[in-house]
Design a protein around this motif. Sequence first.
Motif: not given
Length: 375
Positions: A108-133
């Motif tokens: 879950x994220x107010x934005x920054x966690x989602x950006x970081x999770x997405x960047x690192x997860x994709x680099x590691x070949x994983x799916x990234x799901x982010x839930x935002x308000x």
Amino acid sequence: MIVQPLTSPPSAPNSKTITPSSDVKPWPGLIETYRPYLPVTEKTPVFTLLEGNTPLIPVPYISQQVGKGVKVFVKYDGLNPTGSFKDRGMTMAISKAKEEGAKAVICASTGNTSAAAAAYARRAGMRAFVIIPDGYVALGKLAQALLYGAEVIAVEGNFDDALTVVKNMAKDYPVTLVNSLNPYRLEGQKTAAFEVVDVLGNAPDWLCIPVGNAGNISAYWMGFCQYRSFGKSDKLPKMMGFQAAGAAPFIAGKPVPNPETLATAIRIGNPANWDKAWGAKDASQGEFNAVTDEEILEAYRILAAHEGIFCEPASAASVAGLLKVSDRVPANSTVVCVLTGNGLKDPDSAIKHSKNQVKSGIKPELSQVAKVMGF
Ligand code: F0G
């Protein structure tokens, strides 16, 4: 004076003479740098964007405002690869998730966690799901999550509602939670405290920090304590946490059901790391205080216009807080304010709240432009 154009740099060595300088070591990212202090082994695949090593910048104007010979620095963590301190936690969380065989992560994220999770997860070949308000994430952060390839789900609720969903999701489905409830996040984030001590040669007297979900204040405290136990410093800072007045559960002493602040990154009413943060505050004889949106904006503008440092509004809460309680800072002490995110994350706020305006409608003529310039 006439300046001659340079056709080539003065005494440029030809390519054969360039040898890597033995004095300048390339920064290998924070896991490699602080490996002995982190829960990684040779089996951990390290996913890094060379995060960390962010500058600790003196801020003379703010020091002068505080007075009493106090030296103020900002730890500008907005210069991390995705523009916030979350990269520190995410290099650890994603590397460990991969080691444990995860195929997908969620936050879950107010934005920054989602950006970081997405960047690192994709680099590691994983799916990234982010839930935002829905409607409460700054434009730059949303742009990042989308382009990094996250699967972005906007819920009609606030961050606290989104966090409840993802916590349950991670229990029932094959997705690893990478919010700061994931212990590896705090392990990575504690390295910011190491860097502060490495630069200052000791811990500061005060550490001023914005508080939202309360992971970062907990991580800094872990870092300062661990570094002191290894003899890297001989003192610990007072942990001074600042919340936005409309989203200040630590000041209310209980969760706030409908948090509101223009600092959307810290628009959080029920921090997940409640107990850890209180532990840090109490053990360090620190304080929690609230700063109003107007105080946050004033610090945001001061940082940019007097110090040349563009952070996002939530980050400016640390400086707003210091200025608010500056009468209590001991004379001649050293204070570090954490600037958690880059100002470019939230261009809408910058334009809306700048007192400066574009002078528009000017003809492209020397006399016209000179006139507007006041000549
Ligand atoms: N500053 C910024 C720029 C943030 O993005 C956050 C948290 C904080 C401060 C507060 O840190 O939660 O560790 O107390 N942002 C989270 C997010 C909630 O989803 O990006 P905290």
